[in-house]
Design an enzyme around this catalytic site. Sequence first.
Site, short mmCIF file in Angstrom:
data_model
loop_
_atom_site.label_atom_id
_atom_site.label_comp_id
_atom_site.label_asym_id
_atom_site.label_seq_id
_atom_site.Cartn_x
_atom_site.Cartn_y
_atom_site.Cartn_z
N PHE A 37 0.81 -1.22 0.00
CA PHE A 37 0.00 0.00 0.00
C PHE A 37 0.84 1.28 0.00
CE2 PHE A 37 -2.71 -3.30 1.81
CZ PHE A 37 -3.84 -3.17 1.00
N LYS A 38 2.15 1.14 -0.18
CA LYS A 38 3.01 2.31 -0.07
C LYS A 38 3.27 2.96 -1.45
CE LYS A 38 3.25 1.89 4.34
NZ LYS A 38 2.11 1.01 4.63
N ILE A 39 4.00 4.11 -1.44
CA ILE A 39 4.13 4.90 -2.67
C ILE A 39 4.85 4.10 -3.76
CG2 ILE A 39 5.08 7.01 -3.69
CD1 ILE A 39 4.53 8.40 -0.99
#
Length: 429
Positions: free
Chosen positions: A209-211
């Site tokens: 779910f990170k950049i």
Amino acid sequence: MAATGVETGRLAIDGGPKAVTEAIPRVLNGPAEIGEAEERNVLDVLRRQSLFRFSVPLEESYVGRLEAGFARKMGTKHALAVSSGTAALVTGLLGIGIDPGDEVIVPGYTYIASAAAILLCNAVPVIAEIDETLTLDPEDVERKITPYTRAIMPVHMRGIPCQMDRILEIARRHNLLVIEDVAQADGASFRGRRLGSLGNVGCFSLQYFKIITTGEGGMVITDDDRVYARAAMAHDSALGFWNRIETGDLEPIPGNGYRMSELAGAVGLAQLDRLDGIIGAMRARKRELLAEIAGAPGLTPAPSADPDGDAGLSLNLLFPDAGQARRYAEALAAEGAPVHTIYNQGIPDRHIYRHWEYVLNKTSLNRAGFPWRGGFYKGNVEYSPDMCPRTLDVLSRTVAVSINQRMTTAHMAQVGAACRKVARAYYGS
Ligand SMILES: Cc1ncc(COP(=O)(O)O)c(C=O)c1O
């Protein structure tokens, strides 16, 4: 901005037409960009049957190249790839030499993993308030310092840079270490310097779910040779014996099994190239949305220590109270905008200290009761669900409009019109 017909009409929540008529993309940043480069790299690893990072020289391995590229991009001397953001925090804490019983100040608004990592080192999380920037309140940090404090952990939540100038100044004055949790802010910056490179050590997550993502993964960065050597040994139980990574004259120390696999490294190397593009697009959209809502009645963007350094993941609006925030968010969502309130009583969100049960209850991993009981800790930290009233108040008054790199200027115009429409309906002219 002049009002259009859309904006003066009946609210969608009251049965009127929606202001947002286009489908707004709701993608996850890193996963949405997975493409040919990731595929090529992963296939290369599989075809060479070379899944272990140390089976080839460092400069040839994907993990080694990801580390070198990450350090270059963040402007630090070293980067160490690990298996998760939590592993990065544990490794970073061990790298800077946090000892059992040390207190580490952490904000009441961060994922529970920040506190868990401190506990896994048998250190004691001391929970401090956030302010209206949604990040650690420097004044409360100062109030929470005791003779047992060793470190401060600023967390750049939602891609928002913490007030690093003030935090670093406090750390200097009190002789404290700074470990940055950059899990939600890969690539963002504070006054031109990349987050993670300002403290003694910076810890990233490359989770799904990170950049940018490797599925699961993390990174530790530092300029300090000794911190790097300790962190490297702390992430691999035998590293100190092998000379695979330079550990200087330090004696081998025990380590965890936190190595990154070449498959993750292969994806990560491709994703790293995409980082500035993703952030650049989100920052541009956020600037457009801010321009769209400028002057709209009742809309107050959250203050920021460095608006230009923000990753652009969301536009955060502050309301006078929780009821108004909820009412605005519900009406805006009905218009078709990607929006939510940050704190709703009753929803157990583990990003808010009130829902960190094993911290508040001092539930230990072991029978002795470490870190709170059992000998090392000399302080007397207390926790309670209401210990950070300002944090709960600010979060309950904040409405977040989500942004991602697939949104266009046209999408922002519609979301902006929806923001103005609801603002006009509830707050006036
Ligand atoms: C602020 C923060 N810190 C730490 C972590 C832990 O990262 P991971 O899930 O990769 O272990 C996360 C991930 O959700 C996070 O948001």
